[in-house]
Design a protein around this motif. Sequence first.
Motif, PDB file in Angstrom:
ATOM      1  N   ALA A 108       0.827  -1.207   0.000  1.00 20.65           N
ATOM      2  CA  ALA A 108       0.000   0.000   0.000  1.00 20.65           C
ATOM      3  C   ALA A 108       0.860   1.256   0.000  1.00 20.65           C
ATOM      4  O   ALA A 108       0.554   2.239  -0.700  1.00 20.65           O
ATOM      5  CB  ALA A 108      -0.929  -0.004   1.219  1.00 20.65           C
ATOM      6  N   TRP A 113      -0.686   4.854  -1.342  1.00 18.92           N
ATOM      7  CA  TRP A 113      -2.044   4.948  -0.824  1.00 18.92           C
ATOM      8  C   TRP A 113      -2.134   5.557   0.574  1.00 18.92           C
ATOM      9  O   TRP A 113      -3.225   5.849   1.040  1.00 18.92           O
ATOM     10  CB  TRP A 113      -2.689   3.557  -0.794  1.00 18.92           C
ATOM     11  N   ALA A 117      -4.679   3.253   4.419  1.00 20.92           N
ATOM     12  CA  ALA A 117      -4.837   2.145   3.477  1.00 20.92           C
ATOM     13  C   ALA A 117      -3.823   1.038   3.760  1.00 20.92           C
ATOM     14  O   ALA A 117      -4.111  -0.144   3.562  1.00 20.92           O
ATOM     15  CB  ALA A 117      -4.683   2.650   2.047  1.00 20.92           C
ATOM     16  N   GLU A 350      -9.655   4.736  -0.676  1.00 19.57           N
ATOM     17  CA  GLU A 350      -8.788   4.498  -1.837  1.00 19.57           C
ATOM     18  C   GLU A 350      -9.556   3.672  -2.864  1.00 19.57           C
ATOM     19  O   GLU A 350      -9.863   2.498  -2.619  1.00 19.57           O
ATOM     20  CB  GLU A 350      -7.514   3.772  -1.412  1.00 19.57           C
ATOM     21  N   LEU A 353      -8.357   0.069  -3.746  1.00 20.44           N
ATOM     22  CA  LEU A 353      -8.153  -0.938  -2.703  1.00 20.44           C
ATOM     23  C   LEU A 353      -9.146  -2.082  -2.845  1.00 20.44           C
ATOM     24  O   LEU A 353      -8.784  -3.260  -2.719  1.00 20.44           O
ATOM     25  CB  LEU A 353      -8.257  -0.297  -1.320  1.00 20.44           C
TER      26      LEU A 353
END
Length: 425
Positions: A108, A113, A117, A350, A353
Amino acid sequence: MHSSAVFLIEFGAVILGLGLLGRLAGRFQFSPIPLYLLAGLAFGEGGLLPLGASEEFVAIGAEIGVVLLLLMLGLEYSASDLVSNLKTQYPAGLVDATLNALPGAVMALLLGWGPVAAVVLAGVTWISSSGVIAKVLRDLGRLGNRETPVILSILVLEDLAMAVYLPIVTALLAGVTLAAGSVTLAIALGVAGLVLFVAVRFGRHISRFVSSDDPEKLLLVVLGLTLLVAGIAQQLQVSAAVGAFLVGIALTGSVAEGTHNLLSPLRDLFAAVFFVFFGLHTDPASIPPVLLPALALAVVTTCTKIATGYWAARRAGISVKGRWRAGGTLVARGEFSIVIAGLAVTAGIEPSLGPLATAYVLILVVIGPLTARWTQPLARRLFRSKPAAGAAEATDSEPKTAIEPEAATEPDDATEPKARETQRG
């Protein structure tokens, strides 16, 4: 009236489709989870046939599905089981968390991110699928194997860690301050500790209060209590899933067994709806861009899970064959990875994700049963390991009725202590 008819047609078609997919998965003896996710992708935005009238009901059903998943998980354990596992197997739990959460967090951060995240993706890659693994153990006839209590102990510790992890994620996703997040975590830990204490000391009294000879009354009381506690927990930002898990732990004996039998069909129905709902909120076009990171994560965390199981089984004095079997069995990810990713998707932290988690789970829920079956034979060929004690190795895969220290298969095994294991359910 027209909208009501459209709702019934849509929702009926979804349930019928899920039933047929479940039968298809059963015929080929693999988990239906990837098929449910694919069905959600087909009915969601950018899919073949987007839902309209029934989407809101599916969302509510998905929330109930998460609650029932965690309730049924809690019913599998007693409070004494959890306390015993914490005392004897916490080193394996720490190794498991470190080896398998770290790759997700690193990925991540590499993707840019951010830290929130990273915490979410760490949970996605950390938690194995208890449901898939339990089915694999049954299908392969390994429930009585000496490495099986090691596998189950790791699953118990992961499930218990969810009671701490989910409130942290919920607080982070809500964007609360450090002070408020600390309060939320303190409340979660306090409630979990209180429930464990009450369950150990007064579990029989609670079960007696809930108990009923009439299945209808038992179902209504337990389901109502679970939804009530889950709602209160969510209101306190502790997580509805944790509340349901703690209710399951508090119920013991015949009440837990009766509740499990009554709620299993409901759990299966709403869990399937939950997987569809997650797929509905994932655009199929968003998966190809994250397919390479998902595949890389799948490869890395397959290796780290195998290493986790191997180390934990070695620590417990299991032979080499059993160590490889333990590692290969732990690879599958499933329901809880999707639960964790679903929280992030709902919070909108995000956009990529959710698709990455979907692709990741699709890969490992298919690969997991294969690694459970083939890790040990492949390891034997690759490393050309020959057992030092042929008789001990030959009987290692046979069911055992008692968990005792195993005969050493290598010189250093003789000095390894066999930790006391706790069977699930």
